[in-house]
Design a protein around this motif. Structure first.
Motif, PDB file in Angstrom:
ATOM      1  N   GLY A 180       0.441  -1.158  -0.065  1.00 42.81           N
ATOM      2  CA  GLY A 180       0.250   0.097  -0.013  1.00 42.81           C
ATOM      3  C   GLY A 180       0.615   1.564  -0.075  1.00 42.81           C
ATOM      4  O   GLY A 180       0.414   2.004   0.147  1.00 42.81           O
ATOM      5  N   CYS A 268      -9.897  11.439  -0.264  1.00 43.88           N
ATOM      6  CA  CYS A 268      -9.379  11.577   0.736  1.00 43.88           C
ATOM      7  C   CYS A 268      -8.253  11.337   1.940  1.00 43.88           C
ATOM      8  O   CYS A 268      -7.033  11.756   1.708  1.00 43.88           O
ATOM      9  CB  CYS A 268      -9.834   9.491   0.628  1.00 43.88           C
ATOM     10  SG  CYS A 268      -8.364   8.542  -0.511  1.00 43.88           S
ATOM     11  N   GLY A 269      -8.518  10.992   2.897  1.00 48.64           N
ATOM     12  CA  GLY A 269      -7.226  11.166   4.172  1.00 48.64           C
ATOM     13  C   GLY A 269      -6.569  12.524   4.373  1.00 48.64           C
ATOM     14  O   GLY A 269      -7.644  12.756   4.097  1.00 48.64           O
ATOM     15  N   VAL A 301     -10.269   8.691  -5.057  1.00 46.23           N
ATOM     16  CA  VAL A 301     -10.401   7.976  -4.366  1.00 46.23           C
ATOM     17  C   VAL A 301     -11.026   8.482  -3.613  1.00 46.23           C
ATOM     18  O   VAL A 301     -10.989   9.016  -3.169  1.00 46.23           O
ATOM     19  CB  VAL A 301      -8.586   6.969  -4.332  1.00 46.23           C
ATOM     20  CG1 VAL A 301      -8.780   6.067  -2.955  1.00 46.23           C
ATOM     21  CG2 VAL A 301      -7.922   7.082  -4.673  1.00 46.23           C
ATOM     22  N   LEU A 306     -10.668   3.974   0.908  1.00 49.63           N
ATOM     23  CA  LEU A 306      -9.870   3.888   1.522  1.00 49.63           C
ATOM     24  C   LEU A 306      -9.978   3.361   3.358  1.00 49.63           C
ATOM     25  O   LEU A 306      -9.554   2.278   3.351  1.00 49.63           O
ATOM     26  CB  LEU A 306      -8.737   5.141   1.630  1.00 49.63           C
ATOM     27  CG  LEU A 306      -7.181   5.316   2.666  1.00 49.63           C
ATOM     28  CD1 LEU A 306      -7.122   4.521   1.670  1.00 49.63           C
ATOM     29  CD2 LEU A 306      -7.522   6.637   2.545  1.00 49.63           C
ATOM     30  N   ASP A 310      -8.808  -0.494   4.547  1.00 51.81           N
ATOM     31  CA  ASP A 310      -7.946  -0.434   5.555  1.00 51.81           C
ATOM     32  C   ASP A 310      -8.419  -1.798   6.866  1.00 51.81           C
ATOM     33  O   ASP A 310      -7.793  -2.311   7.181  1.00 51.81           O
ATOM     34  CB  ASP A 310      -8.568   0.955   6.406  1.00 51.81           C
ATOM     35  CG  ASP A 310      -7.972   0.616   8.296  1.00 51.81           C
ATOM     36  OD1 ASP A 310      -7.506   0.239   8.276  1.00 51.81           O
ATOM     37  OD2 ASP A 310      -9.018   0.560   8.519  1.00 51.81           O
ATOM     38  N   THR A 358     -12.060  -3.048  -3.380  1.00 53.51           N
ATOM     39  CA  THR A 358     -10.558  -2.807  -4.412  1.00 53.51           C
ATOM     40  C   THR A 358     -10.658  -3.179  -5.539  1.00 53.51           C
ATOM     41  O   THR A 358     -10.154  -1.889  -6.927  1.00 53.51           O
ATOM     42  CB  THR A 358      -9.755  -3.831  -3.570  1.00 53.51           C
ATOM     43  OG1 THR A 358     -10.347  -5.353  -3.720  1.00 53.51           O
ATOM     44  CG2 THR A 358      -9.780  -3.888  -2.116  1.00 53.51           C
ATOM     45  N   LEU A 361     -11.958   0.684  -7.112  1.00 49.99           N
ATOM     46  CA  LEU A 361     -10.780   1.561  -6.795  1.00 49.99           C
ATOM     47  C   LEU A 361      -9.517   1.020  -7.859  1.00 49.99           C
ATOM     48  O   LEU A 361      -8.867   2.175  -8.450  1.00 49.99           O
ATOM     49  CB  LEU A 361      -9.590   1.472  -5.289  1.00 49.99           C
ATOM     50  CG  LEU A 361      -8.958   1.337  -5.093  1.00 49.99           C
ATOM     51  CD1 LEU A 361      -8.653   3.424  -5.266  1.00 49.99           C
ATOM     52  CD2 LEU A 361      -7.838   1.264  -3.871  1.00 49.99           C
ATOM     53  N   GLY A 404      -3.474   7.500   1.096  1.00 48.56           N
ATOM     54  CA  GLY A 404      -4.856   7.535  -0.668  1.00 48.56           C
ATOM     55  C   GLY A 404      -3.401   7.826  -1.508  1.00 48.56           C
ATOM     56  O   GLY A 404      -4.159   7.434  -2.780  1.00 48.56           O
ATOM     57  N   ALA A 407      -1.789   3.777  -2.730  1.00 45.49           N
ATOM     58  CA  ALA A 407      -2.488   2.256  -2.521  1.00 45.49           C
ATOM     59  C   ALA A 407      -2.995   2.470  -3.149  1.00 45.49           C
ATOM     60  O   ALA A 407      -3.641   0.727  -3.749  1.00 45.49           O
ATOM     61  CB  ALA A 407      -3.241   2.305  -1.378  1.00 45.49           C
TER      62      ALA A 407
END
Length: 483
Positions: A180, A268-269, A301, A306, A310, A358, A361, A404, A407
């Protein structure tokens, strides 16, 4: 005669020139890096197993081959480190944690075999955090691995020891693994040139969704050199790509008309720190100034993607954790123990939803980047944090809020590299991620090599390689494990 510190600063491509003209020998080089290791390792803590007698034997054999003009392969005599989860026959593997006795593989992994077949001198196995699930150098078995730039800073992870070894001059060629961001995060926080290759490009002994192994080096040329060794097919990895002769010796690139994406918002993140965004934007300006066509890439993303990635990993690690005896579980890092609890009661249908995310993504990443030859982005939202912190947010559980940008390319299988593009006012390295289309590892390395030649002097690392002033010969007491 070069000083030992000067020798440790050399790239692998530099060393090979010296071997060919006999101005240096592999034994002299091993002596030099061994002296640097002796001085730096008590603080940096990069090695799990340090090769002693075996490395000396490999260096002497290489010295004899070069004397005959018969090098075994493209990295004959060059010091190499391998991350501890890359199996070496007879060398213990701990997966970075203290919860169980290390296993001892009976056979080499494909990577270890490729290095041996090419004459690389393996100076040791480098450390990682518990199960490789932290972006730092904090481990229940190994303690704390520290940055050669400043021991109070993190190395990043999970290829923490490999990153420290590379930046400190232990070896110009280092192999890390990445599911990741575990090759690229040490890359940005240590100023390295790294590559997470296309999925299947480097055969693995334990393939898994998103997992890759790749070079951690101090130049694009060295990354290409190591990739040329690692990318040979191996039937043990049923996901590996078919044989292909990659033009990795030809890294020349005219960027005129090159389509470059600039991706500064992951969607994201954690928010991107201003210094990081400015440094990456300056890379795009360099490409544009040389004739590339630069366009912004919109966020692709989502926070849900995300979060589900996780959770997928929490369930996987919960299974690993649950398999330990009770006394073993108590040895795992407290942060990891808390993190895996989030995967303890997840239903089968929920984990299938995470798996589907996934795939979402993967689809989103390919769709958003397909129009570009390369995409430039931050590697991570921020810069190196405290060495004692398990994650960029300390002991707070914010999932994978910092990956973000990285990954996405693990899930899509696209190649993604890093190289240094600046420093903060505190002197902390800032890396740029250079990603490409699936299977275009060469194109990515060409873009990185071009930028390495075009970047301002203020972005060029002055590697923190010090020591090496002793005249001690390499140790001859065999490999010694530390844990």
């Amino acid at each position: 005669m070069e000083s030992q510190t000067a020798i440790a600063r050399m790239t692998a491509t530099d060393l090979l020139v010296h071997y060919a003209d006999t101005s240096l020998s592999p034994v002299e080089v091993l002596q030099a890096v061994s002296a640097v290791i002796d001085e730096r390792e008590p603080v940096l803590n990069a090695f799990w197993v340090r090769s002693g007698d075996s490395a000396l034997q490999e260096a002497r054999a290489s010295e004899q081959r070069w004397a005959r003009g018969e090098p075994l392969g493209p990295i004959d005599g060059v010091p190499v480190t391998l991350k501890e989860n890359i199996a070496r026959a007879g060398v213990p593997q701990s997966s970075g944690h203290a919860g169980a006795e290390p296993t001892v593989p009976e056979h080499n992994s494909p990577i270890a075999d490729r290095v041996a077949e090419s004459g690389g001198v393996v100076v040791g196995s480098t450390v990682m955090p518990d199960w490789g699930m932290l972006s730092s150098g904090v481990s229940s078995r190994h303690g704390i691995t520290r940055s050669p730039w400043d021991p109070s800073w993190t190395t990043g992870g999970s290829s923490s020891g490999a990153g420290a070894a590379c930046a400190a001059g232990y070896a110009p060629l280092n192999v890390g693994t990445d599911i990741g961001g575990s090759v690229r995060l040490p890359g940005t926080w240590l100023g390295l040139t790294t590559l997470k290759p296309s999925s299947g490009r480097v055969p693995l002994d334990v393939p898994y969704l998103g997992r890759a192994a790749g070079p951690m080096t101090r130049s694009a040329e060295d990354a290409a050199l190591l990739l040329s060794v690692l990318a040979r097919p191996d039937v043990r990895d049923w996901t590996s790509l078919p044989p292909e002769e990659l033009p990795l010796r030809d890294l020349g690139l005219d960027v005129t008309g090159l389509r470059v994406g600039l991706h500064l918002d992951a969607g994201c993140g954690m928010p991107v720190a201003p210094e990081v965004a400015e440094a990456v934007a300056a890379v795009a300006l360099a490409f544009a100034g040389a004739g590339a066509v630069v366009e912004e890439v919109a966020p692709f993303v989502t926070p849900g993607m995300l979060a589900d990635l996780d959770l997928f990993w929490r369930v996987r690690s919960w299974n690993d954790y649950s398999a330990l005896p009770p006394e073993g579980r108590e040895q795992i890092l407290p942060y990891i123990r808390r993190w895996v609890q989030g995967g303890s009661e997840v239903s089968g249908s929920r984990i299938l939803e995470c798996y589907q995310q996934t795939m979402n993504l993967q689809q989103a990443t390919v769709a958003a980047t397909q129009a570009f030859d390369v995409v430039l982005s931050p590697v991570a939202p921020g810069v190196a944090f405290d060495a004692e912190w398990p994650m960029p947010f300390g002991n707070e559980d914010r999932g994978m809020a910092h990956i973000g940008f990285t990954a996405a390319y693990n899930m899509s299988g696209q190649p993604a590299a890093t190289t240094n593009c600046g420093f903060t006012v505190e002197g902390k390295p800032i890396g740029v991620q250079v990603a490409g289309r699936r299977f275009d590892d060469v194109g990515v390395l060409r873009a990185v090599r071009w930028y390495e030649g075009a970047r301002p002097a203020s972005a060029v690392p002055d590697w923190p390689i010090t020591g090496g002033t002793t005249t001690d010969r390499p140790t001859t007491d065999g490999a010694t494990a530390r844990g």
